[in-house]
Design a protein around this motif. Structure first.
Motif, mmCIF file in Angstrom:
data_model
loop_
_atom_site.group_PDB
_atom_site.id
_atom_site.type_symbol
_atom_site.label_atom_id
_atom_site.label_comp_id
_atom_site.label_asym_id
_atom_site.label_seq_id
_atom_site.Cartn_x
_atom_site.Cartn_y
_atom_site.Cartn_z
ATOM 1 N N THR A 7 -8.676 -2.661 -5.224
ATOM 2 C CA THR A 7 -7.896 -3.371 -4.211
ATOM 3 C C THR A 7 -8.611 -4.670 -3.870
ATOM 4 O O THR A 7 -9.841 -4.683 -3.723
ATOM 5 C CB THR A 7 -7.737 -2.522 -2.931
ATOM 6 O OG1 THR A 7 -7.071 -1.302 -3.249
ATOM 7 C CG2 THR A 7 -6.919 -3.259 -1.880
ATOM 8 N N SER A 8 -7.854 -5.768 -3.766
ATOM 9 C CA SER A 8 -8.425 -7.038 -3.316
ATOM 10 C C SER A 8 -7.648 -7.516 -2.094
ATOM 11 O O SER A 8 -6.511 -7.093 -1.857
ATOM 12 C CB SER A 8 -8.383 -8.091 -4.425
ATOM 13 O OG SER A 8 -7.053 -8.527 -4.666
ATOM 14 N N ARG A 9 -8.267 -8.404 -1.329
ATOM 15 C CA ARG A 9 -7.636 -8.908 -0.105
ATOM 16 C C ARG A 9 -7.570 -10.430 -0.111
ATOM 17 O O ARG A 9 -8.381 -11.107 -0.750
ATOM 18 C CB ARG A 9 -8.412 -8.432 1.136
ATOM 19 C CG ARG A 9 -8.320 -6.922 1.336
ATOM 20 C CD ARG A 9 -8.972 -6.459 2.622
ATOM 21 N NE ARG A 9 -8.715 -5.043 2.828
ATOM 22 C CZ ARG A 9 -7.644 -4.548 3.430
ATOM 23 N NH1 ARG A 9 -6.732 -5.385 3.941
ATOM 24 N NH2 ARG A 9 -7.463 -3.241 3.560
ATOM 25 N N TYR A 10 -6.589 -10.959 0.606
ATOM 26 C CA TYR A 10 -6.521 -12.397 0.814
ATOM 27 C C TYR A 10 -7.762 -12.848 1.577
ATOM 28 O O TYR A 10 -8.245 -12.137 2.464
ATOM 29 C CB TYR A 10 -5.288 -12.764 1.633
ATOM 30 C CG TYR A 10 -3.982 -12.805 0.861
ATOM 31 C CD1 TYR A 10 -3.603 -13.944 0.164
ATOM 32 C CD2 TYR A 10 -3.126 -11.700 0.856
ATOM 33 C CE1 TYR A 10 -2.400 -13.988 -0.531
ATOM 34 C CE2 TYR A 10 -1.924 -11.737 0.157
ATOM 35 C CZ TYR A 10 -1.572 -12.882 -0.527
ATOM 36 O OH TYR A 10 -0.389 -12.914 -1.224
ATOM 37 N N THR A 57 -9.792 -15.218 4.324
ATOM 38 C CA THR A 57 -9.424 -15.606 5.688
ATOM 39 C C THR A 57 -9.414 -17.117 5.873
ATOM 40 O O THR A 57 -9.099 -17.617 6.963
ATOM 41 C CB THR A 57 -10.391 -14.979 6.699
ATOM 42 O OG1 THR A 57 -11.730 -15.346 6.341
ATOM 43 C CG2 THR A 57 -10.260 -13.453 6.683
ATOM 44 N N GLU A 79 0.822 -1.206 0.000
ATOM 45 C CA GLU A 79 0.000 0.000 0.000
ATOM 46 C C GLU A 79 0.859 1.260 0.000
ATOM 47 O O GLU A 79 0.602 2.209 -0.746
ATOM 48 C CB GLU A 79 -0.942 -0.022 1.195
ATOM 49 C CG GLU A 79 -2.005 -1.123 1.104
ATOM 50 C CD GLU A 79 -2.796 -1.281 2.379
ATOM 51 O OE1 GLU A 79 -3.908 -0.729 2.446
ATOM 52 O OE2 GLU A 79 -2.298 -1.953 3.308
ATOM 53 N N GLY A 93 -6.497 -11.961 5.238
ATOM 54 C CA GLY A 93 -7.215 -10.705 5.367
ATOM 55 C C GLY A 93 -6.468 -9.465 4.915
ATOM 56 O O GLY A 93 -7.063 -8.381 4.835
ATOM 57 N N SER A 94 -5.179 -9.591 4.622
ATOM 58 C CA SER A 94 -4.401 -8.424 4.215
ATOM 59 C C SER A 94 -4.572 -8.160 2.712
ATOM 60 O O SER A 94 -5.172 -8.955 1.989
ATOM 61 C CB SER A 94 -2.922 -8.619 4.545
ATOM 62 O OG SER A 94 -2.373 -9.677 3.780
ATOM 63 N N VAL A 95 -4.033 -7.051 2.233
ATOM 64 C CA VAL A 95 -4.158 -6.705 0.821
ATOM 65 C C VAL A 95 -3.443 -7.745 -0.042
ATOM 66 O O VAL A 95 -2.284 -8.090 0.216
ATOM 67 C CB VAL A 95 -3.575 -5.307 0.548
ATOM 68 C CG1 VAL A 95 -3.510 -5.031 -0.955
ATOM 69 C CG2 VAL A 95 -4.427 -4.240 1.225
#
Length: 295
Positions: free
Chosen positions: A39-42, A44, A16, A56-58
């Protein structure tokens, strides 16, 4: 300008902060500015063991510099960029070149000093603090329309002499045409007479350049910079995959490596929608070539 291929940049961390700094740097000097577009996230759950700390992070950030789209990947320390793939940026004013050069060279490494060269009155090549390489130059007043950022492939080491064959192959697979070709008139380091000092090609709607290295250097292609190709339907995806994938052990979740060592991601154009389906991430991670129906 539309894009057939999109550069993907692999980051170890701080995705980021890094992308925000690129956008802030290029926004004042790029035609149309610069911005983060998605933006996408991992997820959980369903992660591989080495990905668990990223839950949960980017995961990715899509951004554009002028008319050129990029994707940044928060992937961890698996791959490190080098000068084998760099990004050429032609700027309108010397002050713009100086401004961008100062920012990119801060904490980075200069590969070619900023100054006057036979091919451009104000040019320099720099590796930034993230390891990604940029070739900055002063735009010619009479230059025709070009994308703001042009990816450049450097064929070095064992790959010297393959630049021309690579561009012709990519045109065969993706469409387009080979453009300028400037061969070495005589041997230069590892490059033979007739190898390409510079060449460019349209791959579909994307302009890329390539060169055979005239100096000895250790810069093999790696997955740290890959190119994604969005395909409309399984038939097109199958055709592009068949044209590019040559290293079975490099195949995973739509990634492949070609005969020249360059990495590609061959993906459906609606991948974002597919990834919203149940267990999509786990299904993707189990694939080599992507099979749309399996989602």
């Amino acid at each position: 300008m539309s894009q057939t291929i999109t550069p993907n940049l692999w980051f170890e961390r701080d995705i980021e902060e890094s992308i925000s700094s690129y956008v802030a740097l290029f926004d004042p000097v790029a035609p149309g500015g610069a911005e983060v577009t998605a933006t996408s996230r991992y997820p959980t759950e369903g992660l591989l063991d080495f990905q668990e700390p990223m839950s949960g992070s980017v995961l990715t950030m899509d951004f554009r510099l002028g008319d050129t789209a990029f994707t940044a990947i928060n992937g961890g320390p698996a791959f490190r960029p080098n000068a084998s793939i760099s990004f050429g940026v032609a700027l309108a004013e010397r002050a713009d070149v100086d401004q961008v050069w100062a920012a990119l060279s801060d904490g980075g490494h200069v590969l070619m000093d900023l100054g006057e060269y036979p091919f451009n009155p104000y040019y320099g090549w720099v590796e930034d603090r993230n390891g990604f390489s940029w070739q900055l130059s002063l735009a010619a007043a009479d230059a025709g329309p070009r994308p703001f950022v042009v990816p450049s492939l450097l064929f070095a080491g064992d790959a010297v002499g393959q630049a021309g064959a690579a561009l012709r192959h990519y045109v065969d697979v993706l469409g387009g045409e080979v453009g300028v070709q400037a061969p070495y008139p005589e041997p230069s380091g590892p490059a033979a007479a007739g190898d390409l000092m510079y060449a460019d090609a349209l791959l579909g709607d994307s302009l890329v350049s390539a060169m055979d290295s005239g100096v000895e250097m250790d810069a093999p292609f790696t997955e740290a910079v890959s190119f994604s190709v969005s395909c409309h339907g399984q038939e097109e995806l199958d055709r592009v995959w068949a044209g590019l994938s040559r290293v079975p052990e490099a195949e995973q979740c739509g990634w492949c490596r070609d005969e020249f060592g360059v990495s590609w991601q061959v993906v459906p154009a609606n991948l974002g929608e597919l990834m919203q389906r149940p267990d999509a991430y786990a299904k993707l991670m189990a694939m080599h070539k992507i099979v749309i129906a399996d989602f």
